[in-house]
Design an enzyme around this catalytic site. Structure first.
Site, PDB file in Angstrom:
ATOM      1  N   GLU A 116      -2.372   4.062  -2.639  1.00 44.38           N
ATOM      2  CA  GLU A 116      -3.622   3.367  -2.965  1.00 44.38           C
ATOM      3  C   GLU A 116      -3.964   3.519  -4.441  1.00 44.38           C
ATOM      4  OE1 GLU A 116      -6.734   4.807  -0.388  1.00 44.38           O
ATOM      5  OE2 GLU A 116      -5.616   4.332   1.442  1.00 44.38           O
ATOM      6  N   GLU A 183      -7.477  -4.882   0.712  1.00 37.70           N
ATOM      7  CA  GLU A 183      -8.325  -4.517   1.853  1.00 37.70           C
ATOM      8  C   GLU A 183      -9.805  -4.670   1.493  1.00 37.70           C
ATOM      9  OE1 GLU A 183      -7.387  -0.767   3.705  1.00 37.70           O
ATOM     10  OE2 GLU A 183      -9.177  -0.832   4.983  1.00 37.70           O
TER      11      GLU A 183
HETATM   12  O1  KIV Z   1      -3.494   3.294   6.953  1.00 38.78           O
HETATM   13  C1  KIV Z   1      -3.518   2.096   7.224  1.00 38.78           C
HETATM   14  O2  KIV Z   1      -3.455   1.688   8.391  1.00 38.78           O
HETATM   15  C2  KIV Z   1      -3.604   1.151   6.121  1.00 38.78           C
HETATM   16  C3  KIV Z   1      -3.748  -0.295   6.464  1.00 38.78           C
HETATM   17  C4  KIV Z   1      -5.051  -0.547   7.073  1.00 38.78           C
HETATM   18  C5  KIV Z   1      -3.466  -1.171   5.321  1.00 38.78           C
HETATM   19  O3  KIV Z   1      -3.557   1.541   4.998  1.00 38.78           O
END
Ligand code: KIV
Length: 303
Positions: A116, A183
């Protein structure tokens, strides 16, 4: 048999057929996802919320994530496997980040990793890419920043923030990520990013313009009864199906209906007779050996 999906193959699908991505955290769910035709299986740190009952993803460790990744890998999916790097596994030094990304590959069998963040993570992204590990970016509502964001809020609603997001997406694409998850951002922002960057965007709560979509396995299938986010579409209520099936099982146990003849092992009549005599002390064991569990189990398995 269809060819194994790779990170470069996903990268090449920019602007083409929509990319499908779903989370999975273990072997059976990975098999289901793969048989259903997923392009990408993300071993997401959302395992914290949907499987481990935690309120956020911050407590996930690299060991836990690698453990779940190895379980997914054992399904040998055709889909590309992306291991989700947990918080603090790539925030200290680039060396630590490369080592941790490497653990996903060496121990977990992942074919790529996701991490991220934007500009702040560029050095780390470059270092992981230099180690030949494909990287998926993740921008917008990044759950590992929940404390810094002050909650799970849609990001990029103001023009300046949206502009930054587009700029950061371009930076990630130029650094060499093969795709970017967007997201919790307004649809127009995701649309702009999708238009501006040369790599596929994969949306979750980011509208319909993205090159692909991702949701969490347990949300899609209704495997829990918790309230889901606005962007989730549930295609089944498997928690209800499971509950009803278990109620039937328990009722059958209580009534004595389970196990039935078909679910029971039997012993040859003759052995049953000898066992009875041994028990009563009126016979010796043929061969004068000890009555072991193995002896009895072997006999039972045959019938
Ligand atoms: O951890 C997860 O499931 C994610 C997705 C929602 C993209 O990062």
């Amino acid at each position: 048999m269809t060819a194994k999906i790779t990170a470069p193959a996903i990268r090449a699908r920019k602007g083409g057929d929509k990319i499908t991505m779903i989370t999975a955290y273990d072997e059976p769910t990975a098999r289901i996802a793969d048989r259903a035709g997923a392009d990408i299986i993300l071993v997401g740190d959302s395992v914290a919320n949907v499987v481990l009952g935690r309120t956020d993803t911050l407590g996930m460790t690299i060991d836990e994530m690698v453990h779940h990744t190895a379980a997914v890998t054992s399904a040998e999916p055709n889909a590309l496997i992306v291991g989700d790097m947990p918080w603090l596994s790539y925030h200290t030094t680039t060396e630590a980040a490369v080592r941790n990304a490497g653990r996903f590959v060496q121990e977990g069998g992942a074919e790529s990793v996701k991490l991220e963040g934007g500009e702040k993570r560029l050095d780390v992204i470059r270092a992981v890419l230099d180690a030949e590990i494909p990287v998926m970016g993740h921008l917008g509502l990044t759950p590992q920043s929940v404390q810094a964001m002050g909650g799970y809020h849609v990001q990029g609603r103001q023009a300046a923030a949206a502009y930054n997001l587009v700029t950061e997406a371009k930076m990630l694409a130029e650094a060499g990520v093969f795709a970017i998850v967007l997201e919790g951002v307004p649809d127009v922002v995701a649309e702009l990013v999708t238009r501006e960057v040369a790599v596929p965007t994969i949306g979750i709560g980011a509208g319909a313009a993205c090159d692909g979509q991702v949701l969490v396995f347990h949300d899609v299938l209704g495997l829990h009864k918790k309230r889901t986010a606005k962007f989730v579409r549930q295609y089944a209520q498997l928690a209800d199906v499971a509950e009803a099936a278990l109620q039937e099982f328990f009722a059958d146990v209580r009534s004595g209906d389970f196990p039935g003849e078909d679910e029971t092992y039997h012993m040859p009549e003759e052995s049953a007779q000898i066992l009875e005599e041994l028990h009563e002390g009126s016979a010796d064991l043929p061969g004068a050996g000890l009555v072991t569990d193995t002896f009895l189990a072997d006999e039972a398995m045959e019938s």
